[in-house]
Scaffold this motif. Structure first.
Motif, short mmCIF file in Angstrom:
data_model
loop_
_atom_site.label_atom_id
_atom_site.label_comp_id
_atom_site.label_asym_id
_atom_site.label_seq_id
_atom_site.Cartn_x
_atom_site.Cartn_y
_atom_site.Cartn_z
N GLU A 138 15.81 -15.54 15.61
CA GLU A 138 16.07 -16.86 14.75
C GLU A 138 16.80 -16.72 13.60
O GLU A 138 17.67 -17.63 12.90
CB GLU A 138 14.65 -17.36 14.38
CG GLU A 138 13.83 -17.94 15.55
CD GLU A 138 12.86 -16.76 15.88
OE1 GLU A 138 11.91 -17.18 16.59
OE2 GLU A 138 13.30 -15.49 15.59
N ARG B 256 20.72 -16.93 14.00
CA ARG B 256 21.03 -18.33 14.14
C ARG B 256 20.81 -19.19 13.17
O ARG B 256 21.75 -20.14 12.71
CB ARG B 256 20.30 -18.78 15.56
CG ARG B 256 20.46 -20.29 15.80
CD ARG B 256 22.10 -20.44 16.17
NE ARG B 256 22.31 -21.93 16.63
CZ ARG B 256 23.51 -22.54 16.13
NH1 ARG B 256 24.63 -21.64 15.78
NH2 ARG B 256 23.85 -23.78 16.42
N LEU C 2 23.64 -21.41 11.38
CA LEU C 2 23.55 -22.77 11.06
C LEU C 2 23.72 -23.20 9.62
O LEU C 2 24.41 -24.54 9.13
CB LEU C 2 21.98 -23.16 11.28
CG LEU C 2 21.74 -23.65 12.96
CD1 LEU C 2 20.05 -23.63 13.30
CD2 LEU C 2 22.32 -24.75 13.42
N GLU D 73 17.60 -28.65 14.99
CA GLU D 73 17.60 -27.15 15.41
C GLU D 73 17.27 -26.38 14.29
O GLU D 73 16.23 -25.38 14.45
CB GLU D 73 18.93 -26.67 15.99
CG GLU D 73 19.03 -25.20 16.49
CD GLU D 73 20.37 -24.73 16.78
OE1 GLU D 73 20.46 -23.63 17.33
OE2 GLU D 73 21.44 -25.68 16.60
N GLN D 74 17.53 -26.55 12.88
CA GLN D 74 17.37 -25.52 11.70
C GLN D 74 15.71 -25.53 11.64
O GLN D 74 15.12 -24.51 11.33
CB GLN D 74 18.05 -26.15 10.64
CG GLN D 74 17.91 -25.30 9.32
CD GLN D 74 18.66 -25.63 8.24
OE1 GLN D 74 18.39 -26.94 7.80
NE2 GLN D 74 19.47 -25.05 7.52
N LEU E 179 13.88 -23.88 14.48
CA LEU E 179 14.19 -22.46 14.04
C LEU E 179 13.26 -21.85 12.99
O LEU E 179 12.76 -20.61 13.19
CB LEU E 179 15.53 -21.98 14.08
CG LEU E 179 16.53 -21.92 15.30
CD1 LEU E 179 17.98 -21.93 14.93
CD2 LEU E 179 16.05 -20.91 16.14
#
Length: 244
Positions: A33, A36, A40, A143-144, A147
């Protein structure tokens, strides 16, 4: 240095606990995570800049159409005033001047209306782009958030295990003499591993089979003698599996 055989063997459990603590620390720093999330952060920064730019365009266009509408209202008011004056005027010169000014105002209003239409079309186009960028930002932030939730859950699990392993490690270390424990900690700090099993002549600290001359020296050592691996420098723990 001499130390009870039981304490030397406890070093294997201590090393296993320290190895697991290192693994847990590494896992916490390398969660999938995290990579990513870092990506992000950059992506959101880029999209945020685009979003601000598009919003700036929209604000400029809205200000422009506000000014045009104001100009149209001014022209219309002036035309109405001139038409009122035209109806009551008896002077040929005044009538001619008013008619000329009304014609000019009609042309001016037509031009302003064309500008107004063009700006309205531009606003529609900007709003379309704004919707796309806003949707993109929404997807990225969603998405953030997901995650971050996943990361926090993973970290919580790792931290829970770490606390358990640390407690067990402290209990093991508490049963080992200070001198032996200090040597273990020193060797681990210097070489990465503090103690390892000698099994069938192979040091699990270096995964290398010891030379016969080294094994001969180890065979001569008393059971409570503390022996170091000639290759990895960790404490070699001897058991029935050592093949001596």
């Amino acid at each position: 240095m001499k130390a009870p055989v039981s304490e030397q063997r406890s070093l294997l459990d201590l090393q296993a606990a320290d190895t697991r603590l290192s693994q847990l620390g590494h896992q916490a720093k390398t969660l999938p995570e995290l990579k990513r999330l870092a990506e992000l952060t950059n992506d959101i920064g880029t999209v945020s800049h685009r979003l601000a730019s598009v919003r700036g365009e929209l604000e400029d266009a809205e200000l422009e159409i506000s000014r045009v509408e104001s100009d149209v209202q001014i022209v219309t008011t002036r035309m109405e005033r001139d038409r009122t004056r035209l109806q009551t005027s008896t002077s040929t010169k005044d009538i001619s001047g008013l008619e000329h000014e009304i014609a000019s105002l009609l042309k001016r209003r037509s031009d302003l209306e064309d500008i107004e239409l063009a700006v309205m079309e531009r606003i529609e186009e900007i709003n379309g782009r704004l919707a796309v960028v806003t949707e993109e930002m929404g997807a990225l932030t969603a998405e953030q958030d997901a995650l971050r939730t996943s990361r926090d859950a993973s970290l919580l699990t790792l931290d829970s295990e770490r606390k358990g392993v640390q407690l067990n490690r402290d209990l093991i270390a508490g049963a080992i003499g200070d001198e032996l424990l200090a040597l273990y900690d020193r060797q681990r700090a210097r070489y990465g591993i503090g103690a390892a099993l000698l099994t069938r002549g192979v040091s699990m600290g270096s995964n290398v089979k010891l030379h016969e001359s080294d094994l001969a020296k180890i065979r001569l050592a008393a059971p409570d003698d503390v022996v170091l691996d000639p290759d990895s420098s960790c404490i070699l723990v001897r058991t029935e599996e050592s093949g001596l």
